[in-house]
Enzyme design. Structure first.
Site, PDB file in Angstrom:
ATOM      1  N   TYR A 139       6.756 -10.054   6.981  1.00 50.11           N
ATOM      2  CA  TYR A 139       6.481  -8.569   6.978  1.00 50.11           C
ATOM      3  C   TYR A 139       7.126  -8.084   8.475  1.00 50.11           C
ATOM      4  O   TYR A 139       6.991  -8.890   9.323  1.00 50.11           O
ATOM      5  CB  TYR A 139       5.145  -8.182   7.008  1.00 50.11           C
ATOM      6  CG  TYR A 139       4.458  -8.155   5.618  1.00 50.11           C
ATOM      7  CD1 TYR A 139       4.551  -7.095   4.616  1.00 50.11           C
ATOM      8  CD2 TYR A 139       3.770  -8.965   5.005  1.00 50.11           C
ATOM      9  CE1 TYR A 139       4.134  -6.651   3.707  1.00 50.11           C
ATOM     10  CE2 TYR A 139       3.495  -9.003   3.632  1.00 50.11           C
ATOM     11  CZ  TYR A 139       3.331  -7.863   3.067  1.00 50.11           C
ATOM     12  OH  TYR A 139       3.014  -8.057   1.912  1.00 50.11           O
TER      13      TYR A 139
ATOM     14  N   ASP B  93       0.869  -1.076   0.020  1.00 49.32           N
ATOM     15  CA  ASP B  93      -0.104   0.050  -0.018  1.00 49.32           C
ATOM     16  C   ASP B  93       0.844   1.357  -0.055  1.00 49.32           C
ATOM     17  O   ASP B  93       2.354   1.270   0.078  1.00 49.32           O
ATOM     18  CB  ASP B  93      -0.871  -0.132   1.215  1.00 49.32           C
ATOM     19  CG  ASP B  93      -2.025  -1.046   1.398  1.00 49.32           C
ATOM     20  OD1 ASP B  93      -2.199  -1.605  -0.043  1.00 49.32           O
ATOM     21  OD2 ASP B  93      -2.374  -1.586   2.507  1.00 49.32           O
TER      22      ASP B  93
END
Length: 246
Positions: free
Chosen positions: A111, A53
């Site tokens: 992540y 994003d």
């Protein structure tokens, strides 16, 4: 001869609207396609290992593309780099089988979310860390991370979109934290994640660690009859796609 090239990149997501191409917005995908086009003269379609994003960074992000160019696949990263902006780095490239798909061949992604917990965060880190000054109970954080591991329905941990109907069951292989000086680094490893899932999970974990959310309430986010969404996502600046495994 058609070759399938796997390209590893890294980027600073601060000035991007995300990885995926968006009209009238700056994207990592568009910058990569433009650079490859200048080298090959082809309009190559990129297959990405995933999407990040706006504001999210990548220490390691892979794309693959088909090309008829006679450039040595291992040399693509070298040839592409001069045509990339300063916030994208072409780390390496190599040839892979024609049926290789950066998304579907991906076995796991790791992540990392970085939280600064010191007294005052230096302004140079404002685009790369989330700042949290209040005390956190790391034992509660660890308990919350263990609950996340395994296969669950994470529908309450994704961006709310009533018209979006997808399978929201995901499996988290590992969830853990490490203290790195004044930083608290939280890691999540899994094959795939929902939109905003990592940032919302971190937001909920922080509420749990602050004592504003009980373990019982935290567990209820996985109840099939519960429609109360998990806590708001923390900022994108603290999130990094850290490692990808094939």
């Amino acid at each position: 001869m058609i070759r399938n090239v796997l390209l590893e990149t890294a980027y600073d997501g601060t000035d991007f609207a995300g990885f995926q191409y968006q009209k009238d917005e700056r994207s990592v995908e568009e910058e990569l396609r433009n650079a490859i086009r200048k080298v090959t003269g082809e309009d190559n379609r990129l297959v990405s290992c995933g999407r990040t994003d706006s504001g999210v960074h990548a220490r390691s992000h892979f794309v693959n593309f088909l090309t008829a160019s006679d450039i040595n696949p291992k040399a693509f990263s070298f040839h592409i780099q001069p045509h990339l902006p300063d916030d994208i780095l072409a780390l390496s490239s190599r040839e892979v089988d024609l049926d290789f798909h950066a998304r579907f061949s991906c076995k796991s992604k790791l992540y990392k979310y970085v939280i600064y917990r010191g007294r005052l965060m230096h302004p140079v880190y404002r685009n790369y860390k989330e700042e949290i000054s209040y005390p956190l109970d790391l034992k509660s954080l660890e308990e919350g991370l263990k609950i996340l591991e395994g296969e669950h329905d994470f529908r309450l941990f994704m961006r709310e979109d009533k018209n979006l109907k997808i399978n929201t069951v995901r499996k988290i292989d590992e969830a853990y934290f490490e203290e790195e000086g004044d930083d608290l680094a939280i890691y999540f490893k899994g094959e795939s994640f929902l939109h905003n899932q990592v940032r919302i999970m971190v937001g909920s974990l922080i509420e749990l660690s602050r004592g504003r959310l009980s373990l019982d309430d935290y567990r209820k986010f996985f109840d099939k009859d519960n429609n109360k969404r998990a806590n708001p996502a923390l900022g994108a600046q603290g999130l990094y796609l850290w490692r990808v495994e094939f």
